[in-house]
Structures are given as C-alpha cells and as structure tokens.
Enzyme design. Structure first.
Site, PDB file in Angstrom:
ATOM      1  N   SER A  52      10.185  -4.210   0.274  1.00  0.00           N
ATOM      2  CA  SER A  52       8.783  -4.290   0.703  1.00  0.00           C
ATOM      3  C   SER A  52       8.032  -5.456   0.075  1.00  0.00           C
ATOM      4  O   SER A  52       6.824  -5.577   0.244  1.00  0.00           O
ATOM      5  CB  SER A  52       8.066  -2.979   0.359  1.00  0.00           C
ATOM      6  OG  SER A  52       8.071  -2.761  -1.040  1.00  0.00           O
TER       7      SER A  52
ATOM      8  N   TRP B  75      20.073   2.075   3.988  1.00  0.00           N
ATOM      9  CA  TRP B  75      18.941   2.131   4.915  1.00  0.00           C
ATOM     10  C   TRP B  75      17.978   0.971   4.718  1.00  0.00           C
ATOM     11  O   TRP B  75      17.510   0.379   5.696  1.00  0.00           O
ATOM     12  CB  TRP B  75      18.200   3.462   4.741  1.00  0.00           C
ATOM     13  CG  TRP B  75      16.955   3.536   5.552  1.00  0.00           C
ATOM     14  CD1 TRP B  75      16.855   3.759   6.899  1.00  0.00           C
ATOM     15  CD2 TRP B  75      15.606   3.353   5.081  1.00  0.00           C
ATOM     16  NE1 TRP B  75      15.534   3.748   7.294  1.00  0.00           N
ATOM     17  CE2 TRP B  75      14.748   3.507   6.196  1.00  0.00           C
ATOM     18  CE3 TRP B  75      15.055   3.114   3.836  1.00  0.00           C
ATOM     19  CZ2 TRP B  75      13.366   3.397   6.081  1.00  0.00           C
ATOM     20  CZ3 TRP B  75      13.682   3.002   3.726  1.00  0.00           C
ATOM     21  CH2 TRP B  75      12.843   3.147   4.837  1.00  0.00           C
ATOM     22  N   HIS B  76      17.654   0.642   3.482  1.00  0.00           N
ATOM     23  CA  HIS B  76      16.728  -0.456   3.235  1.00  0.00           C
ATOM     24  C   HIS B  76      17.229  -1.765   3.835  1.00  0.00           C
ATOM     25  O   HIS B  76      16.433  -2.619   4.238  1.00  0.00           O
ATOM     26  CB  HIS B  76      16.501  -0.641   1.728  1.00  0.00           C
ATOM     27  CG  HIS B  76      15.415   0.217   1.173  1.00  0.00           C
ATOM     28  ND1 HIS B  76      15.655   1.349   0.429  1.00  0.00           N
ATOM     29  CD2 HIS B  76      14.058   0.132   1.256  1.00  0.00           C
ATOM     30  CE1 HIS B  76      14.511   1.905   0.072  1.00  0.00           C
ATOM     31  NE2 HIS B  76      13.528   1.185   0.554  1.00  0.00           N
TER      32      HIS B  76
ATOM     33  N   ASP C 259      -2.092   2.753   3.393  1.00  0.00           N
ATOM     34  CA  ASP C 259      -2.032   1.296   3.463  1.00  0.00           C
ATOM     35  C   ASP C 259      -3.408   0.668   3.614  1.00  0.00           C
ATOM     36  O   ASP C 259      -3.599  -0.497   3.315  1.00  0.00           O
ATOM     37  CB  ASP C 259      -1.146   0.847   4.642  1.00  0.00           C
ATOM     38  CG  ASP C 259       0.341   0.925   4.305  1.00  0.00           C
ATOM     39  OD1 ASP C 259       0.669   1.181   3.126  1.00  0.00           O
ATOM     40  OD2 ASP C 259       1.161   0.731   5.216  1.00  0.00           O
TER      41      ASP C 259
ATOM     42  N   ASP D 264       2.888   8.201   4.109  1.00  0.00           N
ATOM     43  CA  ASP D 264       2.754   7.037   3.243  1.00  0.00           C
ATOM     44  C   ASP D 264       1.909   5.942   3.896  1.00  0.00           C
ATOM     45  O   ASP D 264       1.113   5.276   3.223  1.00  0.00           O
ATOM     46  CB  ASP D 264       4.143   6.497   2.899  1.00  0.00           C
ATOM     47  CG  ASP D 264       4.095   5.366   1.890  1.00  0.00           C
ATOM     48  OD1 ASP D 264       3.744   5.614   0.726  1.00  0.00           O
ATOM     49  OD2 ASP D 264       4.397   4.217   2.267  1.00  0.00           O
TER      50      ASP D 264
ATOM     51  N   ASN E 286      13.292  -0.247  -3.104  1.00  0.00           N
ATOM     52  CA  ASN E 286      12.136  -0.246  -2.229  1.00  0.00           C
ATOM     53  C   ASN E 286      11.202  -1.412  -2.517  1.00  0.00           C
ATOM     54  O   ASN E 286      10.647  -2.033  -1.595  1.00  0.00           O
ATOM     55  CB  ASN E 286      11.394   1.081  -2.357  1.00  0.00           C
ATOM     56  CG  ASN E 286      10.245   1.197  -1.382  1.00  0.00           C
ATOM     57  OD1 ASN E 286       9.083   1.042  -1.760  1.00  0.00           O
ATOM     58  ND2 ASN E 286      10.544   1.463  -0.130  1.00  0.00           N
TER      59      ASN E 286
ATOM     60  N   PHE F 241       7.417  11.825   5.686  1.00  0.00           N
ATOM     61  CA  PHE F 241       7.209  10.999   4.504  1.00  0.00           C
ATOM     62  C   PHE F 241       6.564   9.662   4.861  1.00  0.00           C
ATOM     63  O   PHE F 241       5.580   9.229   4.236  1.00  0.00           O
ATOM     64  CB  PHE F 241       8.546  10.704   3.821  1.00  0.00           C
ATOM     65  CG  PHE F 241       8.805  11.501   2.573  1.00  0.00           C
ATOM     66  CD1 PHE F 241       7.878  11.583   1.551  1.00  0.00           C
ATOM     67  CD2 PHE F 241      10.011  12.159   2.414  1.00  0.00           C
ATOM     68  CE1 PHE F 241       8.129  12.307   0.400  1.00  0.00           C
ATOM     69  CE2 PHE F 241      10.280  12.892   1.265  1.00  0.00           C
ATOM     70  CZ  PHE F 241       9.341  12.969   0.261  1.00  0.00           C
ATOM     71  N   PHE F 242       7.111   8.993   5.842  1.00  0.00           N
ATOM     72  CA  PHE F 242       6.653   7.631   6.113  1.00  0.00           C
ATOM     73  C   PHE F 242       5.363   7.606   6.922  1.00  0.00           C
ATOM     74  O   PHE F 242       4.539   6.696   6.753  1.00  0.00           O
ATOM     75  CB  PHE F 242       7.776   6.839   6.781  1.00  0.00           C
ATOM     76  CG  PHE F 242       8.900   6.551   5.826  1.00  0.00           C
ATOM     77  CD1 PHE F 242       8.801   5.528   4.909  1.00  0.00           C
ATOM     78  CD2 PHE F 242      10.036   7.348   5.809  1.00  0.00           C
ATOM     79  CE1 PHE F 242       9.813   5.277   3.996  1.00  0.00           C
ATOM     80  CE2 PHE F 242      11.059   7.106   4.901  1.00  0.00           C
ATOM     81  CZ  PHE F 242      10.943   6.070   3.990  1.00  0.00           C
TER      82      PHE F 242
ATOM     83  N   ARG G 240      -0.431  -8.107   1.901  1.00  0.00           N
ATOM     84  CA  ARG G 240      -1.654  -7.313   1.867  1.00  0.00           C
ATOM     85  C   ARG G 240      -2.307  -7.305   0.491  1.00  0.00           C
ATOM     86  O   ARG G 240      -3.244  -6.547   0.239  1.00  0.00           O
ATOM     87  CB  ARG G 240      -1.379  -5.883   2.341  1.00  0.00           C
ATOM     88  CG  ARG G 240      -0.566  -5.023   1.423  1.00  0.00           C
ATOM     89  CD  ARG G 240      -0.563  -3.569   1.934  1.00  0.00           C
ATOM     90  NE  ARG G 240      -0.006  -2.654   0.975  1.00  0.00           N
ATOM     91  CZ  ARG G 240       1.048  -1.892   1.185  1.00  0.00           C
ATOM     92  NH1 ARG G 240       1.668  -1.959   2.343  1.00  0.00           N
ATOM     93  NH2 ARG G 240       1.485  -1.064   0.254  1.00  0.00           N
TER      94      ARG G 240
ATOM     95  N   ARG H  38       5.123   4.999 -10.660  1.00  0.00           N
ATOM     96  CA  ARG H  38       5.840   4.877  -9.382  1.00  0.00           C
ATOM     97  C   ARG H  38       6.921   5.938  -9.213  1.00  0.00           C
ATOM     98  O   ARG H  38       7.302   6.266  -8.086  1.00  0.00           O
ATOM     99  CB  ARG H  38       6.466   3.475  -9.329  1.00  0.00           C
ATOM    100  CG  ARG H  38       7.100   3.110  -8.010  1.00  0.00           C
ATOM    101  CD  ARG H  38       6.066   2.690  -6.989  1.00  0.00           C
ATOM    102  NE  ARG H  38       6.721   2.035  -5.882  1.00  0.00           N
ATOM    103  CZ  ARG H  38       7.052   2.651  -4.737  1.00  0.00           C
ATOM    104  NH1 ARG H  38       6.774   3.922  -4.559  1.00  0.00           N
ATOM    105  NH2 ARG H  38       7.670   1.978  -3.778  1.00  0.00           N
TER     106      ARG H  38
ATOM    107  N   ARG I 144      -5.844   0.425  -7.719  1.00  0.00           N
ATOM    108  CA  ARG I 144      -6.309  -0.567  -6.739  1.00  0.00           C
ATOM    109  C   ARG I 144      -7.821  -0.710  -6.783  1.00  0.00           C
ATOM    110  O   ARG I 144      -8.357  -1.810  -6.644  1.00  0.00           O
ATOM    111  CB  ARG I 144      -5.849  -0.170  -5.338  1.00  0.00           C
ATOM    112  CG  ARG I 144      -4.337  -0.170  -5.147  1.00  0.00           C
ATOM    113  CD  ARG I 144      -3.971   0.044  -3.693  1.00  0.00           C
ATOM    114  NE  ARG I 144      -2.529   0.143  -3.529  1.00  0.00           N
ATOM    115  CZ  ARG I 144      -1.886   1.270  -3.250  1.00  0.00           C
ATOM    116  NH1 ARG I 144      -2.574   2.400  -3.122  1.00  0.00           N
ATOM    117  NH2 ARG I 144      -0.579   1.285  -3.113  1.00  0.00           N
TER     118      ARG I 144
ATOM    119  N   LYS J 156       5.968  -7.742   2.496  1.00  0.00           N
ATOM    120  CA  LYS J 156       4.950  -6.921   3.133  1.00  0.00           C
ATOM    121  C   LYS J 156       3.802  -6.642   2.162  1.00  0.00           C
ATOM    122  O   LYS J 156       2.622  -6.754   2.514  1.00  0.00           O
ATOM    123  CB  LYS J 156       5.580  -5.608   3.614  1.00  0.00           C
ATOM    124  CG  LYS J 156       4.615  -4.602   4.198  1.00  0.00           C
ATOM    125  CD  LYS J 156       5.347  -3.315   4.540  1.00  0.00           C
ATOM    126  CE  LYS J 156       4.378  -2.225   4.967  1.00  0.00           C
ATOM    127  NZ  LYS J 156       5.063  -0.933   5.217  1.00  0.00           N
ATOM    128  N   GLU J 157       4.129  -6.290   0.919  1.00  0.00           N
ATOM    129  CA  GLU J 157       3.092  -5.977  -0.061  1.00  0.00           C
ATOM    130  C   GLU J 157       2.365  -7.230  -0.526  1.00  0.00           C
ATOM    131  O   GLU J 157       1.164  -7.199  -0.774  1.00  0.00           O
ATOM    132  CB  GLU J 157       3.719  -5.229  -1.239  1.00  0.00           C
ATOM    133  CG  GLU J 157       4.229  -3.855  -0.833  1.00  0.00           C
ATOM    134  CD  GLU J 157       4.758  -3.044  -1.989  1.00  0.00           C
ATOM    135  OE1 GLU J 157       5.131  -3.636  -3.023  1.00  0.00           O
ATOM    136  OE2 GLU J 157       4.811  -1.809  -1.845  1.00  0.00           O
TER     137      GLU J 157
END
Length: 336
Positions: A223, A308-309, A84, A80, A219, A76-77, A230, A173, A157, A226-227
């Site tokens: 994130s 986990w997050h 990016d 994903d 999520n 998955f990751f 960018r 989403r 985008r 981080k988002e």
C-alpha cells in the site's frame, strides 16, 4: 506498485479446492446486506480478490465454512475503506462507527444501525456457532482491540503527529491489521479450538506476534504508493526513513530482512511445539488441535497474505479513484 518486492516466505502456498465456486458466488453476501449496491461497486470488489484471499487463509475449508471466511474478508475491506476519508481523521466519528459495529459483540443490533454493522453482526453470529463461550469471549476481545485501533489511528492523523519510531508504530498497527480475528476464524471454520492454556502461553503468543508483524509489513509495502498519494504518514517505510534517515530502498530492504528474521524465529518456535504439548500434558485430541492451529490457521495467514498482496488489484491507483466511491462508503457507515 511495489507489489513485486520479494520476500522469502519458507512456507508452502495453499488454497482451498473450493475456491472457484466461492469466487463465483462471493458478491451475493455483501449485496444481501446492501454493502454492494451497483455493478461498479461489485467490479471494484471483485478486483480486490477477497475470495482468493479467504481461500488462501482457510485452505482446508470448503462449502459454507469457506463462504464464512470469504464473507469476513469482504467485510474487512469494506469496513477498512470507510476510514480512508474524513472519518479516518476524526476520532469522534471513528469512535461512533466502531462502537456501532462492536455493539454486535454484545447482542442484537437496532434496525437503525449502519449497514456495515449489520454485515458484521451476521459474520459474528455465524462465527460463534458451535464454539465455546470461552472461545467467543477471547475472540470478542480481539475484535475490540481491532476496533480501538481505528480510533487510535484517527487521533494520530488529527494531531498530524506521525509515529516517532518503528516500535511505537508496531504497537498501534498490530491491532488494525486485523490478523488475530482472521486467525480466530480458522478455528471456527475448522470446527476446533486450540487449548486455551497453549494459546495463552509464551510460545504460541510469540508465533502469533510474528504472523501479525509479517502481515503488516507486507501490507505496508503493497500500500506504499497508495498511502503516499493520500498523505499518510504512518507507513513502516516512511517511519524508517524518518527515524534513521534511510532512503526508501534501504527502508524496504530492512523490512525484507526483518521478515526473514521473524520467520526464522517462527520455524524455531514451531519445532518446540511438541515439547509445549508435553509440558501441558495435552490429550491426543488437544495435540491434534494445536497441530491444526499451526498448519491451518497461523501458517496460512502468513503465506496467504504474501501471495494475495502480490496479485490483488486493491492497491492499483485506479482502485481508490473509482467514480462515486466515497459517496457509497459514506452510505455504508451511515444509519439506515
């Protein structure tokens, strides 16, 4: 990082008793498919904590069943991350890759398919072992929605048109967060199937929608920085700020409230599941499957995601800036 934002999750945290063994071995699978080819890439992957995530999502599994869950989280990751860069802003490139991966749902892949597609094909083959044709068809449709979501995000985008409302954003989403395929795998690793008439009913559909929404809000908080770095415009926090003119802290507080309201509804829906079973005249085995789905599939994906997050290194600033990362990701998305 805003990973220290607290959410009230009234569900117990659980983790597979086999998590330490799975953690120690989990790099072997992505290496075997060429998805990890250097020690630097392996270290980045370990930092994400994907074996820990799987052990929380599938807390009743051990051995090969847990390994399948771990391999899915690894895949998955890695997948994903392929979006990016430029591919995530180009609908045609996004479509080419998602189509190449989704082809595994229909049959064997050509040898020339991208590495990431061959990894998915292996996970999908193992997932379907022992499951009914009807179940595989249902899960395949969830995967197709997931892949389409990446193309939809790329269109947004490319047009530089941010979602205008939280409602619009949620509709898009809910696919790319990948929660439904994750929950599907709990049936495969648990070797049971929730009765299709219950799965398609209003109560279970509402419970699953809550699990998806909670995951995507968790999520988006994790994130956020981080988002922002960018230039990503479509994060729930940013959307609420634009839509209502709120501050960042007010938007985050609203999301905390929204998670709380949804989980109150979730507990209420859980309480009426026995009546749902009565209404469908389920057998004892079918009732057990519904209970396992509640306890071992839906609940863990909510609580496990939260735990986990808050611990994963995936959202550290240096994670996304590791040397050579983008070149390696392009290799994963290219044909052999």
């Amino acid at each position: 990082m805003p990973q220290d934002v607290d959410f009230s999750i009234p569900l117990p945290g659980r983790r597979s008793p086999d998590h330490a063994r799975a953690e120690a071995a989990h790099i072997e699978w992505p290496r075997s498919f060429g998805l990890i080819s250097s020690e630097a890439a392996a270290e980045r992957h370990r930092k994400g904590g994907y074996a820990d995530l799987a052990s929380r999502f599938y807390p009743s599994t051990t051995g090969a069943d847990l390994d399948l869950g771990v391999d899915l989280m690894s895949w998955f990751f890695l997948f994903d991350d392929l979006f990016d860069g430029p591919r995530g802003e180009d609908p045609e490139q996004a479509r080419q890759l998602t189509d190449a991966v989704a082809a595994a749902l229909d049959g064997p892949l050509p040898a020339s398919a991208p590495l990431i597609a061959h990894g998915f094909a292996d996970v999908w083959r193992r997932t379907c072992q022992g499951m009914s044709k009807e179940w595989c068809t249902r899960s395949a449709q969830h995967w197709r929605h997931y892949f389409q979501g990446y193309v939809d995000e790329a269109h947004g985008r490319l047009d530089e048109t941010p979602c205008g409302s939280a409602r619009e954003y949620l509709a898009m989403r809910r696919h790319t967060i990948g929660v439904q395929p994750t929950i599907d795998l709990a049936e495969a690793t648990g070797h049971f199937e929730v009765p299709h008439r219950v799965f398609d009913g209003a109560v279970m559909s509402a419970m699953l929608r809550i699990a998806v929404d909670v995951n995507l809000m968790l999520n988006d908080i994790a994130s956020l920085e981080k988002e922002e770095a960018r230039g990503e415009l479509n994060n729930m926090v940013f959307i609420l700020m634009r839509e209502h003119g709120w501050t960042r802290s007010r938007s985050i507080a609203h999301m905390q409230d929204e998670v709380g309201v949804r989980l109150e509804e979730f507990l209420l829906l859980e309480s009426i599941l026995p009546k749902v079973c009565d209404a469908f005249s389920l057998t004892a085995d079918e009732r057990e499957a519904v209970e396992r789905y509640r306890l071992d599939a839906v609940r863990p994906v909510i609580r496990g995601s939260y735990d986990w997050h808050r611990s994963s290194g995936r959202y550290d600033a240096e994670f996304a800036l590791a040397a050579g990362r983008q070149g390696f990701l392009e290799e994963l998305g290219s044909a052999r």
